[in-house]
Design an enzyme around this catalytic site. Structure first.
Site, PDB file in Angstrom:
ATOM      1  N   SER A 104     -75.185   7.133  96.795  1.00 49.32           N
ATOM      2  CA  SER A 104     -76.421   7.718  97.336  1.00 49.32           C
ATOM      3  C   SER A 104     -76.956   8.803  96.427  1.00 49.32           C
ATOM      4  O   SER A 104     -78.117   9.184  96.541  1.00 49.32           O
ATOM      5  CB  SER A 104     -76.141   8.373  98.684  1.00 49.32           C
ATOM      6  N   HIS A 122     -78.691   0.387  96.647  1.00 44.82           N
ATOM      7  CA  HIS A 122     -78.458   1.389  97.682  1.00 44.82           C
ATOM      8  C   HIS A 122     -78.969   0.898  99.036  1.00 44.82           C
ATOM      9  O   HIS A 122     -80.170   0.829  99.272  1.00 44.82           O
ATOM     10  CB  HIS A 122     -79.142   2.701  97.289  1.00 44.82           C
TER      11      HIS A 122
HETATM   12  N1  LIG Z   1     -72.784   6.761 105.045  1.00 45.40           N
HETATM   13  C1  LIG Z   1     -74.022   6.477 104.731  1.00 45.40           C
HETATM   14  O1  LIG Z   1     -74.927   6.633 105.584  1.00 45.40           O
HETATM   15  C2  LIG Z   1     -74.365   5.928 103.372  1.00 45.40           C
HETATM   16  C3  LIG Z   1     -75.610   5.293 103.195  1.00 45.40           C
HETATM   17  C4  LIG Z   1     -75.887   4.717 101.943  1.00 45.40           C
HETATM   18  C5  LIG Z   1     -74.970   4.816 100.905  1.00 45.40           C
HETATM   19  N2  LIG Z   1     -73.781   5.458 101.108  1.00 45.40           N
HETATM   20  C6  LIG Z   1     -72.851   5.499  99.981  1.00 45.40           C
HETATM   21  O2  LIG Z   1     -71.913   4.459 100.187  1.00 45.40           O
HETATM   22  C7  LIG Z   1     -70.654   4.829  99.620  1.00 45.40           C
HETATM   23  C8  LIG Z   1     -69.573   4.725 100.698  1.00 45.40           C
HETATM   24  O3  LIG Z   1     -69.845   5.669 101.724  1.00 45.40           O
HETATM   25  P1  LIG Z   1     -69.287   5.495 103.212  1.00 45.40           P
HETATM   26  O4  LIG Z   1     -70.066   6.437 104.065  1.00 45.40           O
HETATM   27  O5  LIG Z   1     -69.258   4.063 103.557  1.00 45.40           O
HETATM   28  O6  LIG Z   1     -67.806   6.059 103.032  1.00 45.40           O
HETATM   29  P2  LIG Z   1     -66.531   5.847 103.989  1.00 45.40           P
HETATM   30  O7  LIG Z   1     -65.669   7.010 103.794  1.00 45.40           O
HETATM   31  O8  LIG Z   1     -66.966   5.499 105.371  1.00 45.40           O
HETATM   32  O9  LIG Z   1     -65.834   4.530 103.373  1.00 45.40           O
HETATM   33  C9  LIG Z   1     -65.256   4.473 102.104  1.00 45.40           C
HETATM   34  C10 LIG Z   1     -64.195   3.372 102.088  1.00 45.40           C
HETATM   35  O10 LIG Z   1     -63.727   3.188 100.763  1.00 45.40           O
HETATM   36  C11 LIG Z   1     -62.343   2.920 100.806  1.00 45.40           C
HETATM   37  N3  LIG Z   1     -61.724   3.185  99.507  1.00 45.40           N
HETATM   38  C12 LIG Z   1     -61.394   4.392  98.980  1.00 45.40           C
HETATM   39  N4  LIG Z   1     -60.847   4.206  97.752  1.00 45.40           N
HETATM   40  C13 LIG Z   1     -60.840   2.890  97.509  1.00 45.40           C
HETATM   41  C14 LIG Z   1     -60.383   2.090  96.421  1.00 45.40           C
HETATM   42  N5  LIG Z   1     -59.835   2.637  95.331  1.00 45.40           N
HETATM   43  N6  LIG Z   1     -60.513   0.752  96.500  1.00 45.40           N
HETATM   44  C15 LIG Z   1     -61.065   0.192  97.588  1.00 45.40           C
HETATM   45  N7  LIG Z   1     -61.505   0.899  98.643  1.00 45.40           N
HETATM   46  C16 LIG Z   1     -61.406   2.238  98.598  1.00 45.40           C
HETATM   47  C17 LIG Z   1     -61.844   3.807 101.935  1.00 45.40           C
HETATM   48  O11 LIG Z   1     -60.606   3.335 102.434  1.00 45.40           O
HETATM   49  C18 LIG Z   1     -62.985   3.699 102.952  1.00 45.40           C
HETATM   50  O12 LIG Z   1     -62.770   2.660 103.867  1.00 45.40           O
HETATM   51  C19 LIG Z   1     -70.819   6.229  99.068  1.00 45.40           C
HETATM   52  O13 LIG Z   1     -71.126   6.143  97.701  1.00 45.40           O
HETATM   53  C20 LIG Z   1     -72.018   6.755  99.852  1.00 45.40           C
HETATM   54  O14 LIG Z   1     -72.713   7.747  99.175  1.00 45.40           O
HETATM   55  C21 LIG Z   1     -73.456   5.993 102.326  1.00 45.40           C
END
Ligand SMILES: NC(=O)c1ccc[n+]([C@@H]2O[C@H](COP(=O)([O-])OP(=O)(O)OC[C@H]3O[C@@H](n4cnc5c(N)ncnc54)[C@H](O)[C@@H]3O)[C@@H](O)[C@H]2O)c1
Length: 594
Positions: A121, A142
């Site tokens: 993000s 994204h």
């Molecule tokens: N939350 C939001 O609203 C949102 C919206 C758009 C984009 N994003 C982006 O999406 C990405 C993920 O965010 P999120 O909110 O889903 O995070 P989250 O913490 O909910 O999920 C992250 C996941 O990644 C896994 N993980 C960690 N290390 C890993 C590895 N080495 N190999 C495989 N899996 C691994 C974790 O176990 C976890 O399940 C970030 O870059 C964030 O900025 C988030």
């Protein structure tokens, strides 16, 4: 030849990853979904089955389609399972070093022609791409939360991303039923760059006890028509993710103080209060992952505010403009006896006509009976002198937005009105304490900020000055409730809740346009399709009026001295040029040609 995407990989099955897997599988694409451990894989799988089961229960997905969807997904631990996919989307936590490590590994594991995409993000896609030997095949894709629902995808092109990679990813987005905006690599891209300053500001309001979480959220939902309030949205995003995004935006985006994460956020993350995913954030949820809010110690008691001995039955309304006219109608319809005071018979006749026309519309639309209309009109007494306010229980002032005029009026009200009367101002930008101190009874003075059009808008901001008494606030709350409005209580700062959170965001959108980062159409699309806003910022600015927006933004800047609140030069120039929006036929868009 455009690439065929028959199988894709998704890394990380958290809030975003699990949703992204669902988007692809729903559209007939095979998915290899990988996580870091068996336990994390189980959690990710549970998010997916939960989401698809809910879709089935709501009749949005047939059972057979759900089964086919789930059958397209292969779950695995570790990146090795991604050796033959055409595209990988990474959705692991928002840390640059982690993402770089994963991309270096993906570069080794994946076939040479595979496209590697990040769902980051706020981090630099360029910095992530250089961890591989194929930066020209690295792109940002994204998605928005929740991925299966939100239509927008921001496609982020770095200076080295190949044009054919961008074109193929754009075509893929279309196949997924998404609308894409393609942009360059800048912190926060379009939507988050405009969203996160606002979210952080809302957390700051909460932390400083400017208003309660319920009131902040209700204000933005009811005042701006947003699908969720900012604190509920923080809980949905995840406070850890939000913290990282803000922190990166602060560092990458010119150290704008508005992006420096509010200290409370860090404390909550440290305490494990991550939002919905952990079952508790700003609100408390039924269980981790559940969208259902349950009461906790901060939940206000639901008992109706009692109409105590300060019970209001007769209301004076001073003014003859748009707001006064709407407010007269609101009180008369709700059964109050109204005394309207204008500057003369001519103004009173005009207001009477406007109220009558509006009530007639209600009758034509079947929302009001003729008898109720006549009764409402019969409750209004028309006057041109303040002396007729001697026996009212509440006065609502809605005269011109000039401090000297309002102060003089409140001094007169102080002489005329009986003791114990609540004196309210509808000012949207002046300090309520200034008008309160023009009287000898500042404890009885409160802000009642209605929204335009008053009969339709469900919100009233109840502004408490440092001198307003608890009884006055209780009366204001009780009156708002009997008007059928939601009253939210806030402190006496420029912009109250809604304008303080809304206008800097609009101003930021103008700055983004000014910097040629994107176009009016793409920015409007991004906020509507990515964040569920009813109107894009430029659509809204043209409706509100650019002069009005500039005046409010100036007030916010002058009071809070926040450099990021300085009005965008482009906004000032448009106003100087007479491009004020719909009312002059031209603002950000030309309305004469539509
Ligand atoms: N939350 C939001 O609203 C949102 C919206 C758009 C984009 N994003 C982006 O999406 C990405 C993920 O965010 P999120 O909110 O889903 O995070 P989250 O913490 O909910 O999920 C992250 C996941 O990644 C896994 N993980 C960690 N290390 C890993 C590895 N080495 N190999 C495989 N899996 C691994 C974790 O176990 C976890 O399940 C970030 O870059 C964030 O900025 C988030």
């Amino acid at each position: 030849m455009a690439r065929e995407f028959t199988s894709v990989g998704v890394v990380g099955l958290g809030t975003m990853g699990a949703g992204i897997v669902e988007v692809f599988a729903r559209n007939g694409i095979d998915v290899v979904a990988v996580e870091i451990s068996d336990a994390a894989l189980d959690r990710g799988q549970a998010i997916l089955t939960g989401s698809t089961d809910r879709a089935v229960a709501r009749g949005k997905l047939a059972e057979a389609d759900r089964d086919a969807l789930l059958a397209r997904i292969t779950f695995a631990v570790g990146l090795d399972a991604l050796h033959s996919v055409d595209l990988v989307i990474e959705a692991v936590p928002e840390h640059l070093d982690l993402k770089q490590r994963i991309f270096a590994e993906l570069d080794r594991v994946c076939k040479p022609e595979a496209i590697l995409a990040t769902n980051t993000s706020s981090l630099s896609v360029t910095e992530i791409s250089v961890a591989t030997a194929r930066p020209n095949q690295v792109v940002g894709i994204h998605f928005f939360n929740p991925a299966p629902v939100m239509k927008l995808v921001e496609v982020v092109r770095t200076v080295v991303t190949s044009a054919d990679v961008v074109a193929d990813v754009e075509a893929l987005c279309e196949r997924l039923g998404k609308v894409d905006v393609t942009i360059s690599d800048r912190a926060g891209f379009i939507a988050n760059a405009l969203l996160f300053g606002y979210l952080n500001h809302a957390v700051d309001m909460f932390e400083s006890r400017y208003a309660t979480r319920e009131d902040i959220d209700a204000a933005m939902k009811l005042g701006c028509g947003l699908p969720m309030g900012p604190l509920a949205l923080m809980d949905l995003i995840g406070l850890d993710t939000a913290y990282e995004i803000l922190d990166t935006m602060y560092r990458r985006g010119g150290r704008d103080r508005r992006h420096a994460p509010v200290p409370l956020l860090k404390q909550m993350v440290t305490a494990g209060l991550l939002g919905r995913k952990s079952g508790r954030g700003f609100y408390t949820y039924e269980r981790p992952g559940s969208p259902k809010v349950v009461p906790d110690e901060q939940t206000p008691t639901t008992t109706e505010p009692a109409l105590t001995d300060t019970a209001v039955s007769k209301v004076g309304i001073v003014g003859s403009g748009t707001m006064a006219t709407g407010i007269i109608e609101v009180f008369a319809k709700a059964g109050y006896e109204v005394v309207s005071v204008t500057r003369g018979a001519e103004q009173s006749a005009k207001v009477f006509e406007a109220v009558q026309t509006s009530l007639n519309k209600g009758v034509v639309r079947g929302r009001l009976s003729e008898a109720d209309r006549d009764a409402a009109l019969g409750r209004i007494n028309w006057s041109a002198t303040l002396d007729h306010l001697a026996d009212v229980d509440l006065v609502v002032e809605a005269v011109v937005e000039e401090l000297s005029v309002k102060k003089a009026l409140f001094a007169s009200l102080d002489e005329i009105c009986k003791p114990g009367v609540v004196l309210a101002t509808t000012t949207s930008s002046l300090p309520v304490i200034e008008v309160a101190m023009a009287t000898q009874r500042p404890a009885d003075v409160v802000g009642l900020h209605f929204f335009n059009p008053a009969p339709a808008m469900p919100l009233v901001e109840i502004v408490r000055t440092i001198r307003t008494s608890a009884e006055t606030i209780a009366t204001a709350q009780a009156v708002s409730a009997t008007l059928g409005k939601t009253g939210v209580v806030c402190g006496d700062r420029s912009g109250f809740i809604v304008n303080a959170l809304l206008f800097p965001y609009l101003n930021d959108a103008v700055r983004m346009l000014e910097a040629s980062y994107s176009t009016t159409d793409d920015i409007d699309h991004a906020m509507k399709l990515g964040c569920g806003y009813p109107m894009g910022p430029f659509e809204l600015l043209d409706v509100v009026g650019l002069d009005v927006a500039l005046a409010i933004q100036r007030e916010l800047y002058l009071e809070l001295r926040e450099p990021g609140f300085a009005p965008a030069p482009l906004l000032e120039h448009l106003v100087t040029a007479g491009y004020l929006g719909r009312k002059t036929g031209r603002g950000f868009r030309d309305h004469t040609r539509r």
